[in-house]
Design a protein around this motif. Structure first.
Motif, PDB file in Angstrom:
ATOM      1  N   PRO A 197       0.805  -1.235   0.000  1.00  0.00           N
ATOM      2  CA  PRO A 197       0.000   0.000   0.000  1.00  0.00           C
ATOM      3  C   PRO A 197       0.839   1.288   0.000  1.00  0.00           C
ATOM      4  CG  PRO A 197      -0.936  -1.605   1.508  1.00  0.00           C
ATOM      5  CD  PRO A 197       0.381  -2.148   1.087  1.00  0.00           C
ATOM      6  N   PRO A 198       1.832   1.453   0.898  1.00  0.00           N
ATOM      7  CA  PRO A 198       2.628   2.686   0.823  1.00  0.00           C
ATOM      8  C   PRO A 198       3.456   2.782  -0.451  1.00  0.00           C
ATOM      9  CG  PRO A 198       3.532   1.203   2.476  1.00  0.00           C
ATOM     10  CD  PRO A 198       2.208   0.649   2.077  1.00  0.00           C
ATOM     11  N   ALA A 257      -4.981   5.199  -5.879  1.00  0.00           N
ATOM     12  CA  ALA A 257      -5.300   5.573  -4.501  1.00  0.00           C
ATOM     13  C   ALA A 257      -6.427   4.715  -3.935  1.00  0.00           C
ATOM     14  CB  ALA A 257      -5.684   7.052  -4.440  1.00  0.00           C
ATOM     15  N   ARG A 258      -7.438   4.419  -4.744  1.00  0.00           N
ATOM     16  CA  ARG A 258      -8.536   3.566  -4.280  1.00  0.00           C
ATOM     17  C   ARG A 258      -8.041   2.152  -3.998  1.00  0.00           C
ATOM     18  NH1 ARG A 258     -13.061   5.587  -2.367  1.00  0.00           N
ATOM     19  NH2 ARG A 258     -14.151   3.704  -3.065  1.00  0.00           N
ATOM     20  N   LEU A 263      -6.383  -2.189  -0.116  1.00  0.00           N
ATOM     21  CA  LEU A 263      -5.359  -3.067   0.441  1.00  0.00           C
ATOM     22  C   LEU A 263      -5.117  -2.768   1.924  1.00  0.00           C
ATOM     23  CD1 LEU A 263      -2.756  -3.113  -2.473  1.00  0.00           C
ATOM     24  CD2 LEU A 263      -4.196  -5.004  -1.715  1.00  0.00           C
ATOM     25  N   GLU A 264      -5.172  -1.496   2.302  1.00  0.00           N
ATOM     26  CA  GLU A 264      -4.977  -1.141   3.697  1.00  0.00           C
ATOM     27  C   GLU A 264      -6.112  -1.677   4.554  1.00  0.00           C
ATOM     28  OE1 GLU A 264      -4.681   3.071   3.579  1.00  0.00           O
ATOM     29  OE2 GLU A 264      -2.506   3.073   3.198  1.00  0.00           O
ATOM     30  N   HIS A 267      -5.628  -5.379   4.940  1.00  0.00           N
ATOM     31  CA  HIS A 267      -4.527  -5.665   5.876  1.00  0.00           C
ATOM     32  C   HIS A 267      -4.962  -5.424   7.305  1.00  0.00           C
ATOM     33  CE1 HIS A 267      -0.460  -6.008   7.361  1.00  0.00           C
ATOM     34  NE2 HIS A 267      -0.590  -4.834   7.980  1.00  0.00           N
ATOM     35  N   ASP A 268      -5.786  -4.388   7.546  1.00  0.00           N
ATOM     36  CA  ASP A 268      -6.261  -4.119   8.903  1.00  0.00           C
ATOM     37  C   ASP A 268      -7.173  -5.226   9.406  1.00  0.00           C
ATOM     38  OD1 ASP A 268      -4.836  -1.784   8.928  1.00  0.00           O
ATOM     39  OD2 ASP A 268      -6.517  -0.521   8.323  1.00  0.00           O
ATOM     40  N   ARG A 269      -7.961  -5.809   8.495  1.00  0.00           N
ATOM     41  CA  ARG A 269      -8.853  -6.887   8.902  1.00  0.00           C
ATOM     42  C   ARG A 269      -8.063  -8.136   9.302  1.00  0.00           C
ATOM     43  NH1 ARG A 269     -12.149  -5.156   4.490  1.00  0.00           N
ATOM     44  NH2 ARG A 269     -11.306  -6.839   3.198  1.00  0.00           N
TER      45      ARG A 269
END
Length: 270
Positions: A197-198, A257-258, A263-264, A267-269
């Motif tokens: 993501p970054p 960006a979307r 993806l973020e 990843h948080d889930r």
């Protein structure tokens, strides 16, 4: 009260219909298509839009030049950044210091300064034996954008490695894995997922920075827009062609960006 059998309940409407009636982007697209359809049917297209249609292929070719520069700069910066990021975690203090110095120098330097730096530091021609090889300006721009890209990738890589719990290192060491095996088989696959993501966000930023290439003589989309504006010499066309530039960069960077946000969230889930 009797219900109208012809009325379509809101929730029963097809999903594309609900999206078209609620999304501002879909409404703007429908309005634009309606205006273009009216101009085409009536033959009343304004002169500014006729000129924009004429110059659209040249603008798209210029945008492709920007995309090529961004891809090459990001590829070169990624390779260099991975090496520098690994060196920043070295057990040798001097190597670690030099890697951190590279990151701090090029991560915080203005990109315009780096583009001018690589443009005037490198020669315009390379003399190899009896041959003279030109050194194109677009390669200098690629190098100028690759410098901040490498510094940011190195920092992303270092952060991804340090985010891996130390218990995984200890567990792998207890199983007699060597440090190189731990890094290659356990740490690196997790780092790639965390870096993506970054890294994509950085690529979008580098793509937008390619608009500086026109300042050093590269024939990109901004330079094409300037040529078109000077050729047509109409105020309304000048405003329209620069709106076209904004639309091209937005259309290319907004999906990135979307995808980064998606993806973020995934990843948080996890």
């Amino acid at each position: 009260m009797a219900s109208n059998p012809l009325a379509l309940p809101w929730r029963a409407a097809p999903r594309p219909v609900r999206y078209a009636l609620t999304s501002p982007w879909a409404l703007a697209a429908l309005c634009g298509l309606a205006v273009v359809g009216f101009w085409t049917a009536t033959g009343s297209t304004p002169a500014a839009f006729r000129n924009l249609w004429t110059w659209s292929p040249a603008l798209l070719r210029g945008m492709w030049a920007n995309i090529e520069i961004s891809i090459l700069a990001m590829a070169l910066g990624t390779v260099a950044g991975l090496v520098i990021g690994a060196l920043s975690l070295s057990t040798h203090r001097s190597i670690r210091y030099l890697a951190r110095l590279w990151v701090q120098a090029f991560r915080n330097a203005p990109i315009l300064v780096l583009v001018y730096f690589t443009t005037y530091v490198f020669p315009f021609e390379l003399h190899i034996a009896q041959w003279t090889v030109p050194f194109p300006d677009w390669i200098k721009v690629v190098l100028g954008l690759a410098l901040p890209a490498s510094a940011n990738v190195a920092e992303i890589f270092r952060g991804a490695i340090q985010s891996i719990p130390s218990a995984q290192w200890e567990a792998a060491q207890s199983l007699a894995f060597r440090r190189s095996q731990i890094f290659r088989l356990i740490v690196l696959p997790q780092c790639l997922r965390r870096m993506l993501p970054p890294w994509m966000n950085l690529y979008a930023s580098i793509t937008m920075s390619t608009s500086l290439a026109s300042l050093v003589g590269v024939h990109d989309v901004v330079d094409t827009a300037q040529v078109a504006s000077n050729t047509v010499a109409r105020t309304d066309f000048t405003v329209l062609v620069y709106f076209m530039l904004l639309a091209l960069f937005f259309a290319y960077c907004y999906p990135i960006a979307r995808a980064t946000r998606a993806l973020e969230r995934r990843h948080d889930r996890h």
